[in-house]
Structures are given as C-alpha cells and as structure tokens.
Design a protein around this motif. Structure first.
Motif, PDB file in Angstrom:
ATOM      1  N   SER A  11       0.657  -1.296  -0.140  1.00 50.40           N
ATOM      2  CA  SER A  11       0.003   0.107  -0.059  1.00 50.40           C
ATOM      3  C   SER A  11       0.884   1.247   0.124  1.00 50.40           C
ATOM      4  O   SER A  11       0.254   2.384  -0.389  1.00 50.40           O
ATOM      5  N   LYS A  12       2.223   1.180   0.417  1.00 50.28           N
ATOM      6  CA  LYS A  12       3.215   2.373   0.335  1.00 50.28           C
ATOM      7  C   LYS A  12       3.773   2.574  -0.934  1.00 50.28           C
ATOM      8  O   LYS A  12       4.497   3.394  -0.941  1.00 50.28           O
ATOM      9  N   LEU A  13       3.637   1.703  -1.798  1.00 51.09           N
ATOM     10  CA  LEU A  13       4.603   1.602  -3.327  1.00 51.09           C
ATOM     11  C   LEU A  13       4.551   2.749  -3.780  1.00 51.09           C
ATOM     12  O   LEU A  13       5.358   3.651  -4.070  1.00 51.09           O
ATOM     13  N   ASP A  14       3.384   3.472  -4.106  1.00 52.05           N
ATOM     14  CA  ASP A  14       3.229   4.726  -4.916  1.00 52.05           C
ATOM     15  C   ASP A  14       3.787   5.765  -4.308  1.00 52.05           C
ATOM     16  O   ASP A  14       4.689   6.763  -4.544  1.00 52.05           O
ATOM     17  N   ALA A  15       3.716   6.069  -2.944  1.00 55.84           N
ATOM     18  CA  ALA A  15       4.147   6.917  -2.214  1.00 55.84           C
ATOM     19  C   ALA A  15       5.962   6.751  -2.205  1.00 55.84           C
ATOM     20  O   ALA A  15       6.451   7.832  -2.301  1.00 55.84           O
ATOM     21  N   LEU A  17       7.740   5.325  -4.479  1.00 55.05           N
ATOM     22  CA  LEU A  17       8.191   5.697  -5.718  1.00 55.05           C
ATOM     23  C   LEU A  17       8.359   7.035  -6.088  1.00 55.05           C
ATOM     24  O   LEU A  17       9.456   7.590  -6.484  1.00 55.05           O
ATOM     25  N   ASP A  18       7.489   7.936  -5.615  1.00 55.07           N
ATOM     26  CA  ASP A  18       7.739   9.435  -5.698  1.00 55.07           C
ATOM     27  C   ASP A  18       8.589   9.965  -4.918  1.00 55.07           C
ATOM     28  O   ASP A  18       9.223  10.822  -5.398  1.00 55.07           O
ATOM     29  N   THR A  21      12.149   8.909  -6.292  1.00 56.52           N
ATOM     30  CA  THR A  21      12.298   9.877  -7.413  1.00 56.52           C
ATOM     31  C   THR A  21      12.819  11.174  -7.420  1.00 56.52           C
ATOM     32  O   THR A  21      13.740  11.888  -7.844  1.00 56.52           O
ATOM     33  N   VAL A  30      11.001  -3.245  -9.127  1.00 59.95           N
ATOM     34  CA  VAL A  30      10.191  -3.636  -8.050  1.00 59.95           C
ATOM     35  C   VAL A  30       9.559  -5.342  -8.223  1.00 59.95           C
ATOM     36  O   VAL A  30       9.486  -5.548  -9.258  1.00 59.95           O
ATOM     37  N   GLU A  32       7.305  -8.447  -6.445  1.00 59.00           N
ATOM     38  CA  GLU A  32       6.121  -8.644  -5.625  1.00 59.00           C
ATOM     39  C   GLU A  32       6.727  -9.988  -4.903  1.00 59.00           C
ATOM     40  O   GLU A  32       7.157 -10.847  -5.224  1.00 59.00           O
TER      41      GLU A  32
END
Length: 114
Positions: A11-15, A17-18, A21, A30, A32
């Motif tokens: 659930s924290k992946l998108d945060a 990644l940002d 970067t 990445v 799983e």
C-alpha cells in the motif's frame, strides 16, 4: 555506488516511488514478494473459519544509486513507507562493486544515472 534494498507494504509503493524519484534515484526494480519479520504473520477469519497467514505480501525495491545520494534516498524511503505500525518493512544498503549498462557499455555511475 550503493545498492538499496527495501521491503515495504504494498500500500506504500506509490508514495515510496514518488519519494525516491524526488530524492534523485533514476531507476529501480520492483518485485512482489512474501515474508515476515517480528510480526510472524497474522490470523484472519474467512467464512467463519480462523486461519493463520504466515507469509505476508510485501514489495521489494532494488535501487542502485551513487554513494552521494544514498542517505537521501534511504531517508525518503523511511519517510514515505512509515505508518508507525508493525510490518512497515526494512531497508538494507550494500556496496555495489560494478554496474554496466548493456545497451551502451557505460560502467559504474554512468550506468546507473539518467
């Protein structure tokens, strides 16, 4: 050069990644994965039956970075992945001996930066 390996909640992946970067990482891998740490899994109920999930879903990030931005990337991962609850994950930092960009033949920092 350093290789940063982070194991975090999906659930924290998108945060994360940002954040990495923004911290200067130009690429990552990445995967799983499943595993456990101190929490040793969890108990769930399905159709009234209780069962134990021993291996929890996680996401593993592998990020090769120049040494000078390593701490910034690690701090970005820590800040973005932290929920304050058990199971947030771990970050490992290893020395990276060599890197080669296959297409151009660039080596070491030239192979891992933009």
């Amino acid at each position: 050069m350093k290789l940063i390996i982070a194991v975090i909640k999906p659930s924290k992946l998108d945060a994360v990644l940002d954040a990495v970067t923004e911290a200067g990482a130009s690429g990552l891998t990445v995967t799983e994965v499943r595993g456990y740490g101190r929490q040793r899994g969890k108990t769930e109920v399905y159709r009234g039956a209780e069962y134990e999930v021993k291996l929890l879903p996680k996401v593993k990030l592998e990020i090769a970075v120049p040494t000078d931005i390593c701490e910034g990337v690690v701090e970005a991962i820590k800040a973005a992945a932290n929920s304050g609850k058990i199971g947030d994950g771990k970050v490992f930092v290893l020395d990276l001996e060599k890197a080669v960009r296959i297409r151009t033949g660039e080596t070491d920092e030239g192979a891992i930066t933009g």
